[in-house]
Design a protein around this motif. Structure first.
Motif, mmCIF file in Angstrom:
data_model
loop_
_atom_site.group_PDB
_atom_site.id
_atom_site.type_symbol
_atom_site.label_atom_id
_atom_site.label_comp_id
_atom_site.label_asym_id
_atom_site.label_seq_id
_atom_site.Cartn_x
_atom_site.Cartn_y
_atom_site.Cartn_z
ATOM 1 N N ASP A 41 0.830 -1.207 0.000
ATOM 2 C CA ASP A 41 0.000 0.000 0.000
ATOM 3 C C ASP A 41 0.864 1.256 0.000
ATOM 4 O O ASP A 41 0.626 2.191 -0.773
ATOM 5 N N LEU A 42 1.865 1.266 0.872
ATOM 6 C CA LEU A 42 2.731 2.443 0.982
ATOM 7 C C LEU A 42 3.502 2.693 -0.308
ATOM 8 O O LEU A 42 3.641 3.839 -0.747
ATOM 9 N N ARG A 43 3.985 1.628 -0.936
ATOM 10 C CA ARG A 43 4.702 1.786 -2.209
ATOM 11 C C ARG A 43 3.763 2.295 -3.301
ATOM 12 O O ARG A 43 4.156 3.123 -4.123
ATOM 13 N N ALA A 44 2.516 1.816 -3.321
ATOM 14 C CA ALA A 44 1.546 2.273 -4.322
ATOM 15 C C ALA A 44 1.248 3.760 -4.142
ATOM 16 O O ALA A 44 1.222 4.520 -5.115
ATOM 17 N N VAL A 45 1.023 4.173 -2.899
ATOM 18 C CA VAL A 45 0.744 5.593 -2.637
ATOM 19 C C VAL A 45 1.958 6.442 -2.984
ATOM 20 O O VAL A 45 1.830 7.497 -3.615
ATOM 21 N N ALA A 46 3.150 5.990 -2.616
ATOM 22 C CA ALA A 46 4.376 6.746 -2.922
ATOM 23 C C ALA A 46 4.565 6.897 -4.420
ATOM 24 O O ALA A 46 4.930 7.973 -4.907
ATOM 25 N N LEU A 47 4.285 5.832 -5.185
ATOM 26 C CA LEU A 47 4.390 5.918 -6.642
ATOM 27 C C LEU A 47 3.368 6.904 -7.195
ATOM 28 O O LEU A 47 3.682 7.721 -8.061
ATOM 29 N N GLY A 48 2.139 6.840 -6.674
ATOM 30 C CA GLY A 48 1.115 7.788 -7.104
ATOM 31 C C GLY A 48 1.515 9.227 -6.818
ATOM 32 O O GLY A 48 1.390 10.101 -7.681
ATOM 33 N N LEU A 49 2.025 9.483 -5.623
ATOM 34 C CA LEU A 49 2.475 10.837 -5.269
ATOM 35 C C LEU A 49 3.597 11.301 -6.192
ATOM 36 O O LEU A 49 3.630 12.458 -6.627
ATOM 37 N N SER A 50 4.501 10.392 -6.507
ATOM 38 C CA SER A 50 5.614 10.714 -7.395
ATOM 39 C C SER A 50 5.116 11.067 -8.801
ATOM 40 O O SER A 50 5.571 12.043 -9.404
ATOM 41 N N LEU A 51 4.173 10.291 -9.314
ATOM 42 C CA LEU A 51 3.607 10.578 -10.645
ATOM 43 C C LEU A 51 2.864 11.909 -10.657
ATOM 44 O O LEU A 51 2.980 12.686 -11.613
ATOM 45 N N GLU A 52 2.116 12.166 -9.610
ATOM 46 C CA GLU A 52 1.381 13.432 -9.525
ATOM 47 C C GLU A 52 2.330 14.618 -9.526
ATOM 48 O O GLU A 52 2.091 15.621 -10.199
ATOM 49 N N GLN A 53 3.408 14.500 -8.781
ATOM 50 C CA GLN A 53 4.378 15.590 -8.722
ATOM 51 C C GLN A 53 5.085 15.745 -10.070
ATOM 52 O O GLN A 53 5.226 16.860 -10.566
ATOM 53 N N ARG A 54 5.502 14.645 -10.653
ATOM 54 C CA ARG A 54 6.240 14.705 -11.915
ATOM 55 C C ARG A 54 5.411 15.318 -13.037
ATOM 56 O O ARG A 54 5.902 16.092 -13.846
ATOM 57 N N TYR A 55 4.131 14.955 -13.093
ATOM 58 C CA TYR A 55 3.279 15.418 -14.194
ATOM 59 C C TYR A 55 2.347 16.555 -13.792
ATOM 60 O O TYR A 55 1.488 16.954 -14.572
ATOM 61 N N ASP A 56 2.522 17.074 -12.584
ATOM 62 C CA ASP A 56 1.735 18.203 -12.077
ATOM 63 C C ASP A 56 0.232 17.944 -12.211
ATOM 64 O O ASP A 56 -0.497 18.717 -12.839
ATOM 65 N N ILE A 57 -0.201 16.813 -11.645
ATOM 66 C CA ILE A 57 -1.613 16.444 -11.660
ATOM 67 C C ILE A 57 -2.060 16.106 -10.242
ATOM 68 O O ILE A 57 -1.232 15.918 -9.362
ATOM 69 N N GLY A 58 -3.360 16.019 -10.042
ATOM 70 C CA GLY A 58 -3.914 15.646 -8.751
ATOM 71 C C GLY A 58 -4.335 14.186 -8.729
ATOM 72 O O GLY A 58 -4.332 13.509 -9.772
ATOM 73 N N PRO A 59 -4.725 13.694 -7.569
ATOM 74 C CA PRO A 59 -5.128 12.292 -7.446
ATOM 75 C C PRO A 59 -6.313 11.924 -8.339
ATOM 76 O O PRO A 59 -6.346 10.827 -8.889
ATOM 77 N N SER A 60 -7.280 12.823 -8.499
ATOM 78 C CA SER A 60 -8.433 12.489 -9.340
ATOM 79 C C SER A 60 -8.025 12.342 -10.806
ATOM 80 O O SER A 60 -8.559 11.496 -11.525
#
Length: 117
Positions: A41-60
Motif C-alpha cells: 500500500d505504501l509503495r503504491a501511494v508513494a508511486l502515485g504521489l511521485s507521478l502526480e508531482q512529476r506530471y503536475d496532476i492531482g489524485p483524481s
C-alpha cells in the motif's frame, strides 16, 4: 500499520489516504473493518504521489488516467476526442488500410511502367 502512521510515513494526511482509497488509488482491502496499510500500500501511494508531482496532476486526474487504461470504451472515447481536437493522430482502422496507404505512397513515388505525367 494504521492510517495515522501510514500518513506520517508518506508525508500526507489520513484524509488524503482515505480520498485516494475512494478513488481506487490503493490496492483493494482484503479483510477487516479498518485498513491496515501494508508495504505494498505504501509503495503504491508513494508511486502515485511521485507521478502526480512529476506530471503536475492531482489524485483524481491520476485515477481517471487509470480508468482510461483499464476501460476500453473510455479509452476509445478519449482517443476520439483527442483526434477531433488534433492532439492525437487517427490510427489506421485496419492493417489492410495501412497497407493500402503504403502501396499508394509507393505508387506516387514510382509510377508504373516508368511513365511520368
Amino acid at each position: 500499520m494504521r492510517i495515522t502512521e501510514a500518513a506520517q510515513h508518506l508525508g500526507t494526511s489520513p484524509r488524503m489516504l482515505r480520498y485516494r482509497e475512494k478513488l481506487g488509488l490503493l490496492p483493494p482491502r482484503f479483510s477487516g473493518v479498518h485498513r491496515q496499510y501494508s508495504d505494498l500500500d505504501l509503495r503504491a501511494v508513494a508511486l502515485g504521489l511521485s507521478l502526480e508531482q512529476r506530471y503536475d496532476i492531482g489524485p483524481s486526474e491520476l485515477a481517471f488516467a487509470l480508468r482510461v487504461l483499464a476501460e476500453p470504451e473510455t479509452r476509445l472515447r478519449i482517443q476520439d476526442l483527442g483526434e477531433r481536437i488534433g492532439r492525437l493522430t487517427a490510427q489506421p482502422a485496419r492493417a489492410l488500410d495501412f497497407e493500402q496507404q503504403k502501396a499508394l505512397r509507393l505508387l506516387r513515388r514510382n509510377p508504373p511502367y516508368g511513365g511520368r505525367k
